[in-house]
Design a protein around this motif. Structure first.
Motif, PDB file in Angstrom:
ATOM      1  N   LEU A  94       0.819  -1.212   0.000  1.00 48.39           N
ATOM      2  CA  LEU A  94       0.000   0.000   0.000  1.00 48.39           C
ATOM      3  C   LEU A  94       0.857   1.268   0.000  1.00 48.39           C
ATOM      4  O   LEU A  94       0.529   2.247  -0.680  1.00 48.39           O
ATOM      5  N   GLU A  95       1.960   1.274   0.739  1.00 47.50           N
ATOM      6  CA  GLU A  95       2.813   2.468   0.778  1.00 47.50           C
ATOM      7  C   GLU A  95       3.390   2.772  -0.595  1.00 47.50           C
ATOM      8  O   GLU A  95       3.549   3.944  -0.974  1.00 47.50           O
ATOM      9  N   GLU A  96       3.711   1.723  -1.362  1.00 48.56           N
ATOM     10  CA  GLU A  96       4.248   1.923  -2.702  1.00 48.56           C
ATOM     11  C   GLU A  96       3.153   2.404  -3.665  1.00 48.56           C
ATOM     12  O   GLU A  96       3.377   3.318  -4.471  1.00 48.56           O
ATOM     13  N   SER A  97       1.975   1.799  -3.594  1.00 41.91           N
ATOM     14  CA  SER A  97       0.871   2.243  -4.444  1.00 41.91           C
ATOM     15  C   SER A  97       0.525   3.703  -4.185  1.00 41.91           C
ATOM     16  O   SER A  97       0.279   4.462  -5.126  1.00 41.91           O
ATOM     17  N   ALA A  98       0.500   4.092  -2.915  1.00 46.83           N
ATOM     18  CA  ALA A  98       0.154   5.466  -2.570  1.00 46.83           C
ATOM     19  C   ALA A  98       1.145   6.443  -3.184  1.00 46.83           C
ATOM     20  O   ALA A  98       0.758   7.457  -3.786  1.00 46.83           O
ATOM     21  N   PHE A  99       2.437   6.162  -3.043  1.00 46.07           N
ATOM     22  CA  PHE A  99       3.450   7.068  -3.590  1.00 46.07           C
ATOM     23  C   PHE A  99       3.401   7.067  -5.112  1.00 46.07           C
ATOM     24  O   PHE A  99       3.503   8.137  -5.748  1.00 46.07           O
ATOM     25  N   PHE A 100       3.256   5.900  -5.713  1.00 46.28           N
ATOM     26  CA  PHE A 100       3.175   5.799  -7.170  1.00 46.28           C
ATOM     27  C   PHE A 100       2.028   6.658  -7.699  1.00 46.28           C
ATOM     28  O   PHE A 100       2.207   7.456  -8.634  1.00 46.28           O
ATOM     29  N   LEU A 101       0.851   6.512  -7.113  1.00 42.27           N
ATOM     30  CA  LEU A 101      -0.310   7.277  -7.574  1.00 42.27           C
ATOM     31  C   LEU A 101      -0.136   8.771  -7.299  1.00 42.27           C
ATOM     32  O   LEU A 101      -0.593   9.613  -8.085  1.00 42.27           O
ATOM     33  N   ASP A 102       0.548   9.101  -6.206  1.00 38.89           N
ATOM     34  CA  ASP A 102       0.788  10.507  -5.879  1.00 38.89           C
ATOM     35  C   ASP A 102       1.642  11.192  -6.946  1.00 38.89           C
ATOM     36  O   ASP A 102       1.511  12.400  -7.173  1.00 38.89           O
ATOM     37  N   LEU A 103       2.507  10.433  -7.602  1.00 39.58           N
ATOM     38  CA  LEU A 103       3.344  10.996  -8.664  1.00 39.58           C
ATOM     39  C   LEU A 103       2.525  11.436  -9.868  1.00 39.58           C
ATOM     40  O   LEU A 103       2.996  12.246 -10.675  1.00 39.58           O
ATOM     41  N   TYR A 104       1.301  10.922  -9.984  1.00 43.38           N
ATOM     42  CA  TYR A 104       0.487  11.187 -11.166  1.00 43.38           C
ATOM     43  C   TYR A 104      -0.855  11.848 -10.843  1.00 43.38           C
ATOM     44  O   TYR A 104      -1.660  12.052 -11.750  1.00 43.38           O
ATOM     45  N   TRP A 105      -1.103  12.175  -9.581  1.00 44.22           N
ATOM     46  CA  TRP A 105      -2.430  12.696  -9.194  1.00 44.22           C
ATOM     47  C   TRP A 105      -2.432  14.225  -9.300  1.00 44.22           C
ATOM     48  O   TRP A 105      -1.825  14.903  -8.482  1.00 44.22           O
ATOM     49  N   PRO A 106      -3.146  14.807 -10.279  1.00 44.49           N
ATOM     50  CA  PRO A 106      -3.054  16.244 -10.529  1.00 44.49           C
ATOM     51  C   PRO A 106      -4.126  17.090  -9.850  1.00 44.49           C
ATOM     52  O   PRO A 106      -4.137  18.317 -10.007  1.00 44.49           O
ATOM     53  N   TYR A 107      -5.015  16.458  -9.094  1.00 46.08           N
ATOM     54  CA  TYR A 107      -6.189  17.164  -8.595  1.00 46.08           C
ATOM     55  C   TYR A 107      -5.996  17.712  -7.179  1.00 46.08           C
ATOM     56  O   TYR A 107      -5.204  17.183  -6.392  1.00 46.08           O
ATOM     57  N   ALA A 108      -6.781  18.743  -6.855  1.00 46.44           N
ATOM     58  CA  ALA A 108      -6.867  19.209  -5.474  1.00 46.44           C
ATOM     59  C   ALA A 108      -7.652  18.215  -4.626  1.00 46.44           C
ATOM     60  O   ALA A 108      -7.373  18.030  -3.434  1.00 46.44           O
ATOM     61  N   ALA A 109      -8.644  17.577  -5.229  1.00 40.06           N
ATOM     62  CA  ALA A 109      -9.449  16.579  -4.515  1.00 40.06           C
ATOM     63  C   ALA A 109      -8.571  15.411  -4.078  1.00 40.06           C
ATOM     64  O   ALA A 109      -7.643  15.025  -4.788  1.00 40.06           O
ATOM     65  N   PRO A 110      -8.850  14.853  -2.911  1.00 39.60           N
ATOM     66  CA  PRO A 110      -7.984  13.786  -2.395  1.00 39.60           C
ATOM     67  C   PRO A 110      -8.240  12.423  -3.024  1.00 39.60           C
ATOM     68  O   PRO A 110      -9.377  12.083  -3.366  1.00 39.60           O
ATOM     69  N   LEU A 111      -7.166  11.664  -3.160  1.00 36.60           N
ATOM     70  CA  LEU A 111      -7.230  10.232  -3.452  1.00 36.60           C
ATOM     71  C   LEU A 111      -6.766   9.525  -2.186  1.00 36.60           C
ATOM     72  O   LEU A 111      -5.630   9.724  -1.741  1.00 36.60           O
ATOM     73  N   VAL A 112      -7.643   8.728  -1.596  1.00 38.37           N
ATOM     74  CA  VAL A 112      -7.418   8.143  -0.276  1.00 38.37           C
ATOM     75  C   VAL A 112      -7.276   6.636  -0.405  1.00 38.37           C
ATOM     76  O   VAL A 112      -8.171   5.962  -0.920  1.00 38.37           O
ATOM     77  N   LEU A 113      -6.150   6.094   0.065  1.00 32.78           N
ATOM     78  CA  LEU A 113      -5.948   4.647   0.070  1.00 32.78           C
ATOM     79  C   LEU A 113      -6.174   4.089   1.463  1.00 32.78           C
ATOM     80  O   LEU A 113      -5.777   4.706   2.463  1.00 32.78           O
ATOM     81  N   THR A 114      -6.806   2.938   1.522  1.00 29.95           N
ATOM     82  CA  THR A 114      -7.012   2.270   2.802  1.00 29.95           C
ATOM     83  C   THR A 114      -7.061   0.762   2.591  1.00 29.95           C
ATOM     84  O   THR A 114      -7.081   0.275   1.464  1.00 29.95           O
ATOM     85  N   GLY A 115      -7.074   0.035   3.688  1.00 27.62           N
ATOM     86  CA  GLY A 115      -7.121  -1.419   3.658  1.00 27.62           C
ATOM     87  C   GLY A 115      -7.437  -1.933   5.049  1.00 27.62           C
ATOM     88  O   GLY A 115      -8.097  -1.250   5.834  1.00 27.62           O
ATOM     89  N   ALA A 116      -6.939  -3.105   5.362  1.00 29.16           N
ATOM     90  CA  ALA A 116      -7.194  -3.690   6.674  1.00 29.16           C
ATOM     91  C   ALA A 116      -6.084  -4.655   7.031  1.00 29.16           C
ATOM     92  O   ALA A 116      -5.436  -5.231   6.154  1.00 29.16           O
ATOM     93  N   MET A 117      -5.884  -4.814   8.328  1.00 33.47           N
ATOM     94  CA  MET A 117      -4.923  -5.780   8.835  1.00 33.47           C
ATOM     95  C   MET A 117      -5.595  -7.085   9.260  1.00 33.47           C
ATOM     96  O   MET A 117      -4.942  -8.108   9.375  1.00 33.47           O
ATOM     97  N   ARG A 118      -6.895  -7.036   9.491  1.00 37.70           N
ATOM     98  CA  ARG A 118      -7.648  -8.235   9.871  1.00 37.70           C
ATOM     99  C   ARG A 118      -8.755  -8.469   8.864  1.00 37.70           C
ATOM    100  O   ARG A 118      -9.474  -7.534   8.492  1.00 37.70           O
ATOM    101  N   SER A 119      -8.913  -9.697   8.423  1.00 35.49           N
ATOM    102  CA  SER A 119      -9.949 -10.028   7.444  1.00 35.49           C
ATOM    103  C   SER A 119     -11.329  -9.962   8.089  1.00 35.49           C
ATOM    104  O   SER A 119     -11.456  -9.993   9.321  1.00 35.49           O
ATOM    105  N   PRO A 120     -12.386  -9.856   7.272  1.00 38.22           N
ATOM    106  CA  PRO A 120     -13.735  -9.657   7.813  1.00 38.22           C
ATOM    107  C   PRO A 120     -14.218 -10.742   8.760  1.00 38.22           C
ATOM    108  O   PRO A 120     -15.109 -10.492   9.589  1.00 38.22           O
TER     109      PRO A 120
END
Length: 336
Positions: A94-120
């Motif tokens: 996730l940390e790599e995806s976030a930085f990768f996408l940040d290199l290409y995200w041109p908007y003021a609006a946020p792109l928010v990444l999330t996930g989970a450490m425990r399955s449902p």
């Protein structure tokens, strides 16, 4: 009150994983609609949700092509009126995806990444709370102009700083040295810092140039370094010991590599910056810079690899343009 629009896309990950009959362990099975249906408290938010299942992948199997597809989808959501976008994926990369996408995200609006450490299916599953918090952050005008952020455990982290620091802890995501950008409390979003200038690169037409990441270790063999000029790589990132150092043996293999490709030195420690003028012995930063090695500063090895890759793609490998872009963007990421 006017409702905000938030788009939620899923790539897979622990947050989407359930156990299949007669199989050990869990795997990704849930889509965006099923995830959102499990989140308490959404009805209290003044939000309309657009839901889309992009993929069902363990995060270790995410490729650049999946992230570019997610980026295209996320841009379409903003262009059609969304206030923010939430992207759900596994935490391992996730940390790599976030930085990768940040290199290409041109908007003021946020792109928010999330996930989970425990399955449902686990007691105390954190996915619903993380997804709710991510939607709240995506709705908030306070997060505009911060680019891509990671929301986990009620904390908001900037893409350039965040890292996964523990294998299983719910508090695994941290931002060493700089701390979180903000947090969520009682449904409210608190932000600690003004937006930072970000590198925003053009989406490339090709991604064939490859960057190798090597972590240097005690009594390291040098065969891979010696072979590197003949291999199909266009850049090298070294996760050096301490504040960016290698052994004398490794140092002696670097000149022919530097002749062929940019070489960037980072620190393997996980916290702090490389140094520029502290150590002068053979294999230390003063010596390495004289050879032509570039010091990465605070940027971690994994994100340095992504930055160099994006620069190579954008410049089509033009060495002068690559070095100019590296100087520009590494200065940006170390202007504190």
């Amino acid at each position: 009150m006017t409702k905000r629009m938030v788009a939620v896309g899923t790539l897979g990950g622990t947050i989407t994983m359930t156990a299949k009959d007669n199989e050990k362990g869990v795997s990704s099975t849930l889509g965006a609609e099923q995830l959102v249906a499990s989140v308490p408290g959404l009805s209290a938010l003044s939000v309309d949700l657009r839901l889309h299942t992009l993929a069902n992948l363990a995060s270790g199997s995410i490729q650049f092509e999946h992230l570019f597809a997610a980026l295209t989808w996320a841009k379409q959501q903003i262009d059609s009126g969304a206030s923010g976008v939430v992207l759900v994926q596994g935490t391992d990369t996730l940390e790599e995806s976030a930085f990768f996408l940040d290199l290409y995200w041109p908007y003021a609006a946020p792109l928010v990444l999330t996930g989970a450490m425990r399955s449902p299916n686990k007691a105390g599953a954190d996915g619903p709370a993380n997804l709710l918090a991510a939607i709240q952050v995506a709705m908030s005008p306070k997060v505009r102009n911060h680019g891509v952020v990671v929301v986990m455990n009620d904390e908001i982290h900037q893409a350039r700083f965040v890292k996964k620091a523990h294998t299983v802890s719910l508090a695994t995501f941290t931002s060493p040295v700089f701390g979180p950008l903000g947090y969520i409390q009682e449904g409210g979003v608190r932000i600690f810092r003004a937006p930072s200038e970000r590198a925003i690169l053009p989406v490339p037409s090709q991604t064939s140039d490859k960057v190798l990441l090597i972590e240097t270790v005690l009594d390291e063999a040098t065969e891979l370094y010696s072979a590197l000029p003949s291999l199909n790589y266009q850049g090298l990132v070294i996760a050096g010991v301490g504040s960016g150092h290698v052994s004398e043996k490794v140092r002696d293999t670097l000149p022919p590599i530097i002749q062929k490709m940019p070489v960037i030195m980072t620190s393997r420690t996980g916290s702090g910056s490389t140094t520029n003028a502290v150590y002068g012995y053979k294999g230390a930063e003063v010596d390495l810079q004289q050879l032509g090695v570039i010091m990465a500063g605070f940027l971690c090895p994994r994100k340095t690899r992504l930055l160099l890759s994006a620069i190579l793609w954008a410049t089509q490998g033009n060495r002068q343009q690559v070095e100019q872009a590296l100087q520009k963007y590494l200065h940006l990421y170390n202007a504190y």
